[in-house]
Design an enzyme around this catalytic site. Structure first.
Site, PDB file in Angstrom:
ATOM      1  N   LYS A 140      35.971  22.344  43.970  1.00 52.96           N
ATOM      2  CA  LYS A 140      36.811  23.543  44.041  1.00 52.96           C
ATOM      3  C   LYS A 140      35.941  24.806  44.083  1.00 52.96           C
ATOM      4  CE  LYS A 140      38.527  25.609  40.339  1.00 52.96           C
ATOM      5  NZ  LYS A 140      38.304  27.077  40.519  1.00 52.96           N
ATOM      6  N   ASN A 141      34.912  24.829  43.258  1.00 52.73           N
ATOM      7  CA  ASN A 141      34.088  26.031  43.166  1.00 52.73           C
ATOM      8  C   ASN A 141      33.146  26.198  44.357  1.00 52.73           C
ATOM      9  OD1 ASN A 141      35.319  26.698  40.783  1.00 52.73           O
ATOM     10  ND2 ASN A 141      33.659  25.960  39.478  1.00 52.73           N
ATOM     11  N   ARG A 186      40.896  35.230  41.373  1.00 52.07           N
ATOM     12  CA  ARG A 186      39.826  36.224  41.246  1.00 52.07           C
ATOM     13  C   ARG A 186      38.921  36.287  42.469  1.00 52.07           C
ATOM     14  NH1 ARG A 186      39.599  37.578  35.694  1.00 52.07           N
ATOM     15  NH2 ARG A 186      40.820  36.144  34.428  1.00 52.07           N
ATOM     16  N   ASP A 224      42.611  32.408  35.680  1.00 47.81           N
ATOM     17  CA  ASP A 224      42.721  31.902  34.319  1.00 47.81           C
ATOM     18  C   ASP A 224      42.375  32.973  33.298  1.00 47.81           C
ATOM     19  OD1 ASP A 224      43.448  29.392  35.143  1.00 47.81           O
ATOM     20  OD2 ASP A 224      41.400  28.625  35.183  1.00 47.81           O
ATOM     21  N   ASP A 266      33.018  24.712  31.834  1.00 50.56           N
ATOM     22  CA  ASP A 266      34.191  24.007  32.339  1.00 50.56           C
ATOM     23  C   ASP A 266      34.261  22.553  31.877  1.00 50.56           C
ATOM     24  OD1 ASP A 266      35.414  26.106  33.658  1.00 50.56           O
ATOM     25  OD2 ASP A 266      34.298  25.798  35.498  1.00 50.56           O
ATOM     26  N   VAL A 311      29.663  31.233  27.056  1.00 47.80           N
ATOM     27  CA  VAL A 311      29.900  31.767  28.396  1.00 47.80           C
ATOM     28  C   VAL A 311      31.146  32.644  28.443  1.00 47.80           C
ATOM     29  CG1 VAL A 311      30.272  31.173  30.826  1.00 47.80           C
ATOM     30  CG2 VAL A 311      28.729  29.775  29.412  1.00 47.80           C
TER      31      VAL A 311
END
Length: 434
Positions: free
Chosen positions: A22-23, A93, A118, A307, A329
């Site tokens: 996804k990233n 974002r 999120d 994550d 983080v």
């Protein structure tokens, strides 16, 4: 909100495949718009964030075609507008990531100042804006929008990030690829997804060197072309499934899971007593004996990624003794813990650093957790607060005695492909609620 009823008490067993990250796909689609020529991507995940990204890119001129569900061609022969609407900008974002293509191809970008996504802690865009200002852009705020202009184009600069932010690094790499001269990005993020973007940009014609001490050196080129690129597998999904297999005392083979991208996760899993077996085409995760308490601290790559934190914390509720998780983080990452406490997990949160002193040391943010295990979880009604916590809630419901209801499934499908079908294939008892 979509709701699932989940009957717990069933270990996860079987085989499941992970597709592209996804990233990665969200940034690669944006990067493709640096060129007028088409690019072709394979191993593309069918997830909500991909859909949102395509919609945002299409709004400024990109067109898409697909030969199958995991293949995608992107073409942007012309940028039709340099203005991202507030409605689109509020969906996630990503809007700020369009800076590079819009500035290089139109000289101007109008980006909503309010971002969606999120709620796991503030993620300001000042690193992005300061970076392009160093490269010659001007920035003003008007009517709730950032108005960024570079009428004469961007030029090379030396940029040192205050924190190795992934999205800031990626944004500046895209902007620097076609800037005049040389750009040096110091204290940069070096996550596998960043390297995946660099690999794609290099295929397009960019000149990007990676040097020691988190430094990228980019020599700007006049033009970039299209390219073919296969996405790396999603290491967050793979690790989430691995943690779920061990937490439920199950046995799951995660096809396409990549050991090199998960070294830190695998080491941490071994320390807690979880088992894994690296095979040629994936990794088998399973439980064999009791789990033991450990200390975990999140960090930027190559550390234990944030994550991975929530599914691993859930795993630690089944370990014998007192475990500690120190989040360094995102300051609000533990917002999901209350629901796990309601399900019977013994977790206490603290505002002190339980590990290395981090940037939240002098704040009131509760960024350390102490977990006492093993805990027997019970069913509950929970509402998903964010993507990764949402997957954790699903696994907690699968572990718990009785029937749980998980509300807000849409949050989770942003990042997990074919979620209901996949979990059912592993034995999860899921029933969508109308």
């Amino acid at each position: 909100m979509n709701t699932w009823a989940i009957e717990g008490g069933q270990p996860l067993r079987g085989e499941i495949s992970v597709s592209g990250a996804k990233n990665s796909i969200t940034k690669l689609l944006v990067a493709s718009m640096l060129s007028e020529q088409p690019s072709h991507f394979s191993n593309v995940p069918n997830i909500g964030d991909r859909d949102i990204t395509q919609e945002m890119c299409a709004a400024v001129g990109a067109t898409f075609s697909s030969t199958n569900g995991h293949s995608l061609q992107v073409s942007t022969p012309a940028i039709t507008t340099n203005h991202i609407s507030k409605e689109l900008g509020g969906r996630n974002r990503l809007a700020i990531m369009l800076l590079g293509p819009l500035l290089h191809r139109t000289g101007k970008a109008i980006i909503p100042a309010a971002a969606g996504g999120d709620q796991i802690g503030p993620r300001p865009v000042n690193f992005h804006l300061q970076g392009v200002q160093h490269m010659g852009a001007t920035v003003e705020i008007k009517d709730g929008n950032y108005i960024i202009q570079a009428a004469d184009g961007l030029h090379g600069a030396e940029i040192t990030l205050e924190y190795p932010s992934v999205t800031s690094t990626e944004n500046l790499l895209m902007a620097a690829s076609m800037a005049k001269g040389r750009t040096i990005i110091q204290n940069a993020a070096i996550e596998p997804e960043v390297v995946d973007l660099v690999s794609y940009l290099q295929k397009m014609g960019a000149i990007i060197d990676y040097q020691v001490d988190r430094t990228f050196v980019v020599e700007g080129v006049d033009k970039l072309g299209g390219a073919n690129h296969r996405l790396l597998p999603d290491r967050i999904v793979a690790a989430s499934l691995g943690a779920a297999a061990v937490a439920t005392s199950g046995d799951v083979f995660v096809r396409n899971a990549s050991q090199p991208d998960m070294l830190t996760f695998l080491n941490t899993l071994r320390r807690v007593g979880g088992k894994f077996e690296v095979q040629e085409d994936g990794i088998r995760f399973y439980a064999d004996g009791p789990l033991k308490a450990i200390h975990v601290e999140t960090s930027v790559h190559p550390g234990f990624m944030t994550d991975w934190q929530s599914p691993f914390l859930l795993l630690l509720t089944q370990a014998e003794g007192m475990s500690v998780v120190h989040e360094t983080v995102f300051e609000d990452r533990f917002g999901y813990v209350k629901a796990l406490q309601d399900m019977g997990a013994e977790i206490a949160l603290y505002d002190s650093c339980m590990g290395h002193r981090c940037r939240f040391a002098s704040s009131s943010y509760k960024h350390s957790a102490v977990i006492k295990g093993p805990s027997k979880l019970r069913s509950a009604d929970v509402t998903v607060p964010d993507l990764r916590a949402g997957f954790t809630y699903l696994i907690a419901a699968i572990m718990a005695e009785g029937q749980s209801r998980v509300h807000g499934i849409d949050h989770i499908t942003r990042g997990y492909e074919n979620l209901e079908e996949s979990l059912r294939s592993l034995g999860a008892r899921i029933q969508p609620v109308q």
